[in-house]
Design an enzyme around this catalytic site. Structure first.
Site, short mmCIF file in Angstrom:
data_model
loop_
_atom_site.label_atom_id
_atom_site.label_comp_id
_atom_site.label_asym_id
_atom_site.label_seq_id
_atom_site.Cartn_x
_atom_site.Cartn_y
_atom_site.Cartn_z
N GLU A 1 35.10 -23.83 23.97
CA GLU A 1 34.26 -22.94 24.77
C GLU A 1 35.15 -22.23 25.80
O GLU A 1 36.02 -22.86 26.40
CB GLU A 1 33.18 -23.73 25.53
CG GLU A 1 32.32 -22.79 26.39
CD GLU A 1 31.37 -23.51 27.34
OE1 GLU A 1 30.33 -24.02 26.88
OE2 GLU A 1 31.67 -23.55 28.55
N LYS B 1 12.97 -27.23 20.10
CA LYS B 1 14.08 -26.29 19.91
C LYS B 1 14.55 -26.31 18.44
O LYS B 1 14.80 -25.28 17.83
CB LYS B 1 15.23 -26.70 20.85
CG LYS B 1 16.24 -25.65 21.06
CD LYS B 1 17.30 -25.95 22.12
CE LYS B 1 17.01 -26.82 23.27
NZ LYS B 1 17.94 -26.65 24.39
#
Ligand code: FAD
Length: 286
Positions: free
Chosen positions: A17, A164
């Site tokens: 990331e 989700k």
């Protein structure tokens, strides 16, 4: 390539990331960082998105484009939704599609007293359901080994996570944590709740005591004694803290990879030395 497809094979993944720089003066250094990170051949690189967008959101897309087109590495674009309406999300999705970006880490985003919340997306699951109707993205979602700070308990946290995944998140990436048992416990509860998508642990090596204290207070991560000892002993010795922080992260990673965990997502903090050291440590494990 859709990230979920990578997890259909048996290979364990290593992904990074990064975040877009805030200042123009840092743009050159992000190019240098990308060069090193991409040379390490990660399975994908995710690029964060500043809640509220602005300049930062266009930088997220620019960086993702560079990762994809210059380095042939698959990018994942983070997208927060709480501060946007449907029209704004539509335009963002169109830009991503036009650039051939196929993977979105769909997020609600943090609340901020400085940013007005809009009414169209209350949860990451709303964003996924909405985009899924007209687009063919692969959606990743966030999960929290120590519960999301707004969840009253683990049961409601799990219900939110199941929503989700039912909405269409096909890979989950975790918040940072410093005790693997917290991650294993979340995975076990997820499986009991019927969540069967890959769950990738997010690991952040400690190399800066101030930064890590801030992160921990923001994300609720428990600070184990073993870890506190490292910080108090080495916080004023930069090189020693780097070595100790890397060893700690590597010990977490080796334990995770030795089990059934499908891969590691490394919070690089835009520091190529962090990514390089971790890659050296796990080269034969993934
Ligand atoms: P949600 O999944 O919507 O969850 C938020 C809360 O609502 C939780 O308590 C959850 O249990 C509950 N909930 C969820 N769904 C439902 C439902 N259907 N009904 C009722 N309750 C529900 N922030 C940024 O600004 N930019 C980034 O780039 C960024 N990247 C991140 C990457 C990772 C891997 C992680 C773990 C976090 C990241 N964040 C980022 C932080 C994130 O935006 C915050 O943690 C935010 O507060 C929650 O986002 P979420 O998508 O997890 O929210």
């Amino acid at each position: 390539m859709k990230i979920a497809d990578i997890y259909k094979g048996n290979k364990k993944t290593l992904s990074f990331e990064i975040f877009p720089p805030k200042k123009d003066s840092e743009l050159k250094s992000i190019d240098e960082t990308l060069e090193v990170l991409c040379e390490l051949k990660p399975d994908f690189i995710s690029v964060t998105f500043g809640a509220g967008g602005g300049l930062n959101s266009s930088r997220t897309v620019e960086i993702a484009k560079t990762i994809k087109h210059r380095y042939n590495v698959e990018p994942v674009v983070h997208l927060t939704s709480l501060h946007y309406d449907r029209k704004e999300i539509d335009s963002f999705a169109e830009v991503l599609e036009a650039e051939g970006i196929e993977n979105i880490l769909a997020l609600r985003g943090d609340r901020s007293p400085l940013l007005a919340e809009k009414d169209d997306f209350h949860h990451a699951s709303d964003l996924i359901s909405y985009l899924k109707k007209d687009h063919d993205f692969c959606f990743l979602g966030a999960c929290y080994p120590e519960c999301h700070p707004e969840s009253p308990d683990r049961i409601s946290d799990m219900k939110g996570l199941k929503d989700k995944v039912d909405a269409g998140a096909s890979v989950l990436v975790s918040q940072l944590f410093f005790e693997n048992r917290r991650f294993y416990d979340m995975c076990e509860k997820s499986r009991i709740a019927g969540i069967d998508v890959p769950i990738i642990p997010g690991i952040m090596p400690v190399i800066n005591a101030v930064q890590i204290r801030k992160m921990i207070s923001l994300c609720n991560a428990t600070f184990p004694d073993r870890f506190k000892k490292i910080i108090s002993r080495y916080e004023n010795k930069k090189e020693a803290l780097f070595d100790a922080g890397m060893s700690y992260a590597l010990s977490q990673i080796v334990d995770l990879l030795a089990g059934d965990i499908p891969g590691i997502h490394l919070y690089t903090m835009n520091n190529p030395a962090v990514a390089r050291r971790i890659c050296e440590g796990v080269r034969n494990l993934v």
